[in-house]
Design an enzyme around this catalytic site. Structure first.
Site, PDB file in Angstrom:
ATOM      1  N   LYS A  80       0.865  -1.184   0.000  1.00 17.15           N
ATOM      2  CA  LYS A  80       0.000   0.000   0.000  1.00 17.15           C
ATOM      3  C   LYS A  80       0.895   1.225   0.000  1.00 17.15           C
ATOM      4  O   LYS A  80       2.023   1.177   0.515  1.00 17.15           O
ATOM      5  CB  LYS A  80      -0.866  -0.001   1.269  1.00 17.15           C
ATOM      6  CG  LYS A  80      -2.106   0.850   1.162  1.00 17.15           C
ATOM      7  CD  LYS A  80      -3.255   0.106   0.477  1.00 17.15           C
ATOM      8  CE  LYS A  80      -4.455   0.997   0.281  1.00 17.15           C
ATOM      9  NZ  LYS A  80      -5.565   0.291  -0.369  1.00 17.15           N
ATOM     10  N   GLY A 184     -25.720   2.495   1.187  1.00 19.43           N
ATOM     11  CA  GLY A 184     -24.778   3.143   0.272  1.00 19.43           C
ATOM     12  C   GLY A 184     -25.142   2.872  -1.172  1.00 19.43           C
ATOM     13  O   GLY A 184     -25.048   1.741  -1.647  1.00 19.43           O
ATOM     14  N   MET A 185     -25.602   3.909  -1.886  1.00 18.02           N
ATOM     15  CA  MET A 185     -25.955   3.785  -3.307  1.00 18.02           C
ATOM     16  C   MET A 185     -24.882   4.451  -4.160  1.00 18.02           C
ATOM     17  O   MET A 185     -25.147   5.269  -5.031  1.00 18.02           O
ATOM     18  CB  MET A 185     -27.316   4.446  -3.583  1.00 18.02           C
ATOM     19  CG  MET A 185     -28.513   3.619  -3.196  1.00 18.02           C
ATOM     20  SD  MET A 185     -28.782   2.197  -4.308  1.00 18.02           S
ATOM     21  CE  MET A 185     -28.110   0.880  -3.322  1.00 18.02           C
ATOM     22  N   GLY A 186     -23.620   4.114  -3.891  1.00 16.81           N
ATOM     23  CA  GLY A 186     -22.500   4.688  -4.639  1.00 16.81           C
ATOM     24  C   GLY A 186     -22.128   3.800  -5.819  1.00 16.81           C
ATOM     25  O   GLY A 186     -22.958   3.076  -6.367  1.00 16.81           O
ATOM     26  N   HIS A 187     -20.848   3.849  -6.193  1.00 15.95           N
ATOM     27  CA  HIS A 187     -20.379   3.116  -7.378  1.00 15.95           C
ATOM     28  C   HIS A 187     -20.671   1.624  -7.291  1.00 15.95           C
ATOM     29  O   HIS A 187     -21.070   0.995  -8.266  1.00 15.95           O
ATOM     30  CB  HIS A 187     -18.864   3.307  -7.536  1.00 15.95           C
ATOM     31  CG  HIS A 187     -18.497   4.686  -7.947  1.00 15.95           C
ATOM     32  ND1 HIS A 187     -17.922   5.602  -7.089  1.00 15.95           N
ATOM     33  CD2 HIS A 187     -18.642   5.325  -9.128  1.00 15.95           C
ATOM     34  CE1 HIS A 187     -17.732   6.735  -7.727  1.00 15.95           C
ATOM     35  NE2 HIS A 187     -18.159   6.604  -8.966  1.00 15.95           N
ATOM     36  N   VAL A 188     -20.451   1.037  -6.121  1.00 16.22           N
ATOM     37  CA  VAL A 188     -20.656  -0.410  -5.984  1.00 16.22           C
ATOM     38  C   VAL A 188     -22.104  -0.716  -5.607  1.00 16.22           C
ATOM     39  O   VAL A 188     -22.735  -1.582  -6.204  1.00 16.22           O
ATOM     40  CB  VAL A 188     -19.685  -1.002  -4.927  1.00 16.22           C
ATOM     41  CG1 VAL A 188     -19.935  -2.497  -4.752  1.00 16.22           C
ATOM     42  CG2 VAL A 188     -18.238  -0.752  -5.320  1.00 16.22           C
ATOM     43  N   GLY A 189     -22.632   0.002  -4.606  1.00 14.06           N
ATOM     44  CA  GLY A 189     -23.966  -0.304  -4.088  1.00 14.06           C
ATOM     45  C   GLY A 189     -25.034  -0.250  -5.164  1.00 14.06           C
ATOM     46  O   GLY A 189     -25.896  -1.135  -5.244  1.00 14.06           O
TER      47      GLY A 189
END
Ligand code: NAD
Length: 352
Positions: A80, A184-189
């Site tokens: 990382k 979470g309704m973001g990129h993945v959700g």
């Protein structure tokens, strides 16, 4: 500053500090383990309060990547990088150019990708200095979208496959008619919601911003709920796809679902939460196993001879790996998060 005595130090192979005053860059790269292959792990830019906080983060996150790659059947280790600074205020082309040089100094034993605070355009700047920058020049895609380097579609597909396997294990049925609450309704959700809708699931969704929720209500027939209600719903599955530590002392006693399967990193506030979930008969899909679609995507984008189909088949292995974890957790009467850690350690330590 002490590294070898640091509480997060776990036999990391290489920790390097880099400062370029002219470019305004202060960064750390940590390579945890390369037994299975070169270390992969994103670059995070964050306004850390001091370098001690940045060191803690990079030691912890690089170790997590070793476990994630091992469980995703990748010939990769864990690493990382962190940049100290506010990505909205301090980022410059000179800084990203210097970061590219820093990554390159590892000669391929570490390669980087996107993480919080770093965009594809930053990676493109770094890539002018180094061949060891992943997430640029994407070629393959699981869901028919134009490949643009964003691994979220692959992460969402992996979470969908893993959620289906977890429901099969816990409830002995497919997804048709199953109720799923997504935080979470973001990129993945949002993409996960699309897959679930297609499979016949009933959706309950929330977010702290309205756009994604409204879209899910209109386009997917989802039911919108308030953010503070999502964990108490009387549903079959909870899918955490927002922030970490969402399974905590406050939410755990209110959970009625029998399955937790979502994309968020570090979902459990503490490892012991896994024991408590097991006692309550809730099957937990270990986060770094079910959300590995993104890292699998990054790996395939760098392979000259992969394809959409090969990448998709690899992501589908997430379901098989989860079933292996669940079967061993049953045999050993152990929580799934602890079993996942043990299997990962068996995989990367046996190659040492
Ligand atoms: P994102 O930022 O696009 O979406 C997260 C969403 O969660 C946002 O819409 C945000 O408004 C919402 N949110 C934040 N706090 C909330 C709260 N308290 N209640 C309800 N909603 C809240 O991020 P993403 O790319 O969709 O990733 C989601 C999670 O999955 C993150 O934890 C991320 O670390 C993890 N993850 C993502 C990937 C990937 O490929 N993007 C890969 C592995 C893990």
């Amino acid at each position: 500053m002490s590294v070898f005595d640091h509480p997060e130090f776990d036999n990391h192979e290489h920790v390097s500090f880099y400062h370029d005053e002219k470019a305004g860059l202060s960064a750390i790269i940590a390579v945890h383990n390369t037994n299975l292959g070169p270390a992969l792990g994103g670059c995070r830019m964050w306004p850390y309060i001091n370098s001690a906080e940045a060191l803690t983060d990079v030691l912890r996150l690089s170790k997590g990547m070793t476990y994630k790659s091992a469980m995703a059947n990748l010939e990769l280790g864990g690493g990382k990088s962190v940049i100290i600074g506010d990505p909205r205020k301090a980022k410059t082309t000179e800084m990203m150019t210097a970061m590219g040089r820093f990554v390159d100094s590892f000669n391929g034993s570490y390669f980087t990708a996107e993480d919080s605070g770093i965009a594809v355009t930053d990676l493109q700047t770094m890539a002018k200095q180094s061949d060891y920058i992943a997430g640029v020049n994407a070629k393959y895609h699981v869901a028919g979208e134009v490949p643009d380097g964003n691994p979220a579609p692959s992460t969402a597909y992996g979470v969908f496959v893993g959620l289906r396997a977890t429901v099969e294990q816990a409830l002995g049925q497919g997804l048709d008619g199953i109720s799923v609450a997504i935080q979470g309704m973001g990129h993945v959700g949002y993409r996960l919601a699309q897959h679930l809708k297609q499979a016949g699931a009933r959706l309950y969704v929330t977010d702290i911003f309205p756009e994604g929720v409204n879209k899910a209500v209109e386009e997917l027939g989802a039911t919108a709920v308030a953010p503070e209600e999502i964990y108490n719903l009387d549903v079959d599955v909870i899918a955490p796809c927002a922030l970490g530590a969402s399974i905590n002392d406050e939410t755990l006693p209110t959970i009625k679902a029998k399955v937790i399967a979502g994309a968020a990193n570090n979902q459990l506030a503490r490892e012991e939460m896994g024991d408590l979930l097991r006692q309550r008969g809730i099957l937990y899909a270990p986060d770094y196993v079910i959300n590995a679609g993104g890292v699998i995507d990054i790996f395939h984008q760098r392979m000259p001879e992969s394809s959409d189909e090969k990448m998709r088949a690899h992501i589908e292995q997430i379901g098989v790996t989860l079933k292996e974890i669940y079967s061993r957790a049953d045999d050993e009467q152990a929580p799934t998060n602890r079993v996942a850690n043990i299997i990962a350690e068996e995989r990367f330590q046996s190659k040492g």
